[in-house]
Design a protein around this motif. Sequence first.
Motif, PDB file in Angstrom:
ATOM      1  N   THR A  98      31.815 -10.756 -26.555  1.00  0.00           N
ATOM      2  CA  THR A  98      31.638 -11.873 -27.492  1.00  0.00           C
ATOM      3  C   THR A  98      32.750 -11.906 -28.543  1.00  0.00           C
ATOM      4  N   ARG A  99      33.218 -10.729 -28.946  1.00  0.00           N
ATOM      5  CA  ARG A  99      34.308 -10.682 -29.928  1.00  0.00           C
ATOM      6  C   ARG A  99      35.608 -11.200 -29.312  1.00  0.00           C
ATOM      7  N   GLN A 100      35.940 -10.732 -28.091  1.00  0.00           N
ATOM      8  CA  GLN A 100      37.183 -11.140 -27.441  1.00  0.00           C
ATOM      9  C   GLN A 100      37.162 -12.612 -27.041  1.00  0.00           C
ATOM     10  N   ALA A 101      35.978 -13.114 -26.671  1.00  0.00           N
ATOM     11  CA  ALA A 101      35.868 -14.522 -26.245  1.00  0.00           C
ATOM     12  C   ALA A 101      35.559 -15.458 -27.406  1.00  0.00           C
ATOM     13  N   ASN A 102      35.547 -14.909 -28.621  1.00  0.00           N
ATOM     14  CA  ASN A 102      35.253 -15.701 -29.819  1.00  0.00           C
ATOM     15  C   ASN A 102      33.888 -16.387 -29.695  1.00  0.00           C
ATOM     16  N   LEU A 103      32.887 -15.615 -29.281  1.00  0.00           N
ATOM     17  CA  LEU A 103      31.531 -16.134 -29.109  1.00  0.00           C
ATOM     18  C   LEU A 103      30.532 -15.384 -29.993  1.00  0.00           C
ATOM     19  N   LEU A 104      30.980 -14.963 -31.164  1.00  0.00           N
ATOM     20  CA  LEU A 104      30.108 -14.221 -32.074  1.00  0.00           C
ATOM     21  C   LEU A 104      28.980 -15.096 -32.631  1.00  0.00           C
TER      22      LEU A 104
END
Length: 203
Positions: free
Chosen positions: A67-73
């Motif tokens: 989620t952090r790498q895919a900007n899905l926080l």
Amino acid sequence: MDSNSVVTIADQSFSFKEVCQMLKVSGGLQRILGDLKQHYIINQELENRSDIQATKFQINEAISNFTRQANLLDPSKFNEWLSKNHLTYEEFCEQLAFGIKVEKLKIAIAQPNLEKRFEEQQELCDHIVLSRILVKDKETAIELKGQLESDRSQFEAIAKEKTILDEDKTVGGMVGTVRIGQLLGARSLTCLYRRPHHPARTS
């Protein structure tokens, strides 16, 4: 979506048979069948390895990293991503758990042979500094080789004078650092004289 269909594209539903035919025509069916076979074999192996498991901590860590790498926080963005990829949260966790177990399986299979394999291949991975003198005929090569065997200090001067490659002349025949394995795998040239150097060990 029709109960007999397996996929819907632009509001049009397709049956399993139709999907298989489309994949067959496009050339994708064999790849998918290959992926299914690979998954089945790996899954069977994992079922027989009770020592290989994905812990809850590892799954949560994988979710956090993804989620952090895919900007899905943002939870709403993450849920939207799941919906677009036709995944439930549980299915997503199963995917991550499977990936974790596969990586553990790779290590479990490879690790017992790693040290032995390294020892077997170490010599091929060692590096040497290579210099060369390239000439047009075998007779000249034999003559120069005789001179160098009696006095190797002449190598650079002879290379600058005798080698037929202009780029080699400017550097006195110096080629650079290469792996021994590269030399063993290359074609031998009768007109190539290699200046011997002590191997430089590499970690």
